[in-house]
Write a protein that holds these residues in place. Sequence first.
Motif, short mmCIF file in Angstrom:
data_model
loop_
_atom_site.label_atom_id
_atom_site.label_comp_id
_atom_site.label_asym_id
_atom_site.label_seq_id
_atom_site.Cartn_x
_atom_site.Cartn_y
_atom_site.Cartn_z
N LYS A 102 0.84 -1.19 0.00
CA LYS A 102 0.00 0.00 0.00
C LYS A 102 0.88 1.24 0.00
N ARG A 103 0.49 2.21 -0.81
CA ARG A 103 1.28 3.44 -0.95
C ARG A 103 0.67 4.57 -0.11
N ILE A 104 1.48 5.11 0.78
CA ILE A 104 1.05 6.22 1.63
C ILE A 104 1.84 7.46 1.28
N LEU A 105 1.14 8.58 1.12
CA LEU A 105 1.79 9.86 0.85
C LEU A 105 1.65 10.76 2.08
N VAL A 106 2.78 11.08 2.70
CA VAL A 106 2.81 11.99 3.85
C VAL A 106 3.15 13.38 3.33
N ILE A 107 2.28 14.35 3.61
CA ILE A 107 2.42 15.69 3.03
C ILE A 107 2.57 16.74 4.13
N GLY A 108 3.67 17.50 4.06
CA GLY A 108 3.89 18.63 4.96
C GLY A 108 4.17 19.88 4.17
N SER A 109 4.47 20.95 4.88
CA SER A 109 4.77 22.20 4.18
C SER A 109 6.26 22.35 3.92
N THR A 110 7.10 21.93 4.88
CA THR A 110 8.54 22.08 4.71
C THR A 110 9.24 20.73 4.74
N SER A 111 10.33 20.63 4.00
CA SER A 111 11.07 19.37 3.91
C SER A 111 11.70 19.00 5.25
N THR A 112 12.20 19.99 5.98
CA THR A 112 12.87 19.69 7.25
C THR A 112 11.91 19.09 8.27
N SER A 113 10.63 19.48 8.20
CA SER A 113 9.66 18.92 9.15
C SER A 113 9.44 17.43 8.92
N LEU A 114 9.64 16.97 7.68
CA LEU A 114 9.48 15.54 7.38
C LEU A 114 10.50 14.72 8.15
N PHE A 136 8.15 8.46 12.36
CA PHE A 136 6.89 7.95 11.79
C PHE A 136 7.14 7.33 10.42
N LEU A 137 7.97 7.99 9.59
CA LEU A 137 8.29 7.45 8.27
C LEU A 137 8.98 6.10 8.39
N LYS A 138 9.91 5.98 9.33
CA LYS A 138 10.60 4.71 9.54
C LYS A 138 9.63 3.63 10.01
N LYS A 139 8.69 4.01 10.85
CA LYS A 139 7.70 3.06 11.35
C LYS A 139 6.81 2.57 10.20
N LEU A 140 6.38 3.48 9.33
CA LEU A 140 5.58 3.09 8.18
C LEU A 140 6.34 2.09 7.31
N LYS A 141 7.62 2.36 7.07
CA LYS A 141 8.44 1.45 6.27
C LYS A 141 8.52 0.08 6.93
N SER A 142 8.76 0.07 8.24
CA SER A 142 8.91 -1.22 8.94
C SER A 142 7.61 -2.01 8.96
N GLU A 143 6.47 -1.29 8.81
CA GLU A 143 5.17 -1.94 8.81
C GLU A 143 4.77 -2.42 7.41
N GLY A 144 5.66 -2.23 6.42
CA GLY A 144 5.42 -2.78 5.10
C GLY A 144 4.76 -1.85 4.11
N PHE A 145 4.67 -0.56 4.42
CA PHE A 145 4.08 0.39 3.49
C PHE A 145 5.13 0.92 2.52
N ASP A 146 4.69 1.29 1.33
CA ASP A 146 5.53 1.99 0.36
C ASP A 146 5.29 3.48 0.61
#
Length: 378
Positions: A4-16, A23-33
């Motif tokens: 499953k593909r998840i798109l996380v959207i913020g305003s600034t790159s540094t906030s990601l 959170f991004l690492k957790k999504l990856k470890s849970e098998g999301f693209d």
Amino acid sequence: MGKKRILVIGSTSTSLINFRGDFLKKLKSEGFDVYVAAGHWREGVFETLEREFEVTPLKYELQRTGLNPINDLKTIAQLKHLIKDNKIDLVFPYTVKPVIYSSIAANANNVPVVSLITGLGFTFTGLTTKAKLLQRLNEFLYRRYVRKNKAIIFQNKDDKQLFLDRKVLSSANRIEVVSGSGVNLDRFKYKKNYKQDSKISFLLIARLIKEKGIGLYIEAAKALKPKYPNAEFHVIGPAQDSPSAIKVEELNALNNNGTLIWHGLQKNIVEHLTEKDVFVLPSYYREGVPRSILEALSVGLPIITTDSPGCRETVKKDFNGFLVPPKQLKELIEAMEFFIKNTDKVEEMGKNSRHYAEERFDVDIINNDLIGIIRSVM
């Protein structure tokens, strides 16, 4: 079936990285693209996200402040294309404009949205006529577009209740509350060695605008420094280009005359927190849950902040610090003076702060909650 593909959207790159990295690492470890998008990119961040986080970065144009219908429509159109072209299965936006515009774009593509309201900011303070007008506009946009989302997540109970009271959302919506963005307890390790001398150092980390309480902090330092010359008042934060910003000239003058120590923008926040004694944030901005306070809790600093939305979540009275009324200088000075006079309480309340961070604000707890919500709506 593919991931499953998840798109996380913020305003600034540094906030990601700074706010959503775990959170991004957790999504990856849970098998999301995982795909990420930001409207403003700092040099090197795009490559860091690809290399170290193994996510797919995307760019779109965003006017962070102000309103320009033409630019805003362009932003929405770009987000529609990002969602469609990358075959996104779920959109996860945070901060005001990305939440509203991504919701419009995703709904147009019949893609589910789980939106994170990270605080209502200046717009919902009602402090100026402009703020009141923007609040009405944002309420309309939230009501019109965000209400359609599969889940709306708040970072404190006050913001959730405000949206219900003003009928921006209804009881029919799926509304969740998590305790802020969480804090990485391994990165912000507990401060084990406390100074035994009487010299107390205070620290404020924030954008240096008046709504964050920097003006009150400065006035408190001016009042306390002559009386307690050994006390130190530290400030971390870059100069701001904002009507309510503290002028660089004033900060330099206060630094030069010894009233406070202004460090400007710093990257080694852990080191600064570890070296200081008490964290202060007299904000009257509508916070989600201030990340700076969560980091201070984790390191083991007592907290002085305001009894206002978001901030009040971080302090148990007389346990790990003090809540003072917003914009009340006298009470702020009294709270800071308490630690100058009672240095033994710094270690005691600091330990309590760490316990509170472990109990409620551990980033693993928050991310597990978020993943659970995402899985339940996909």
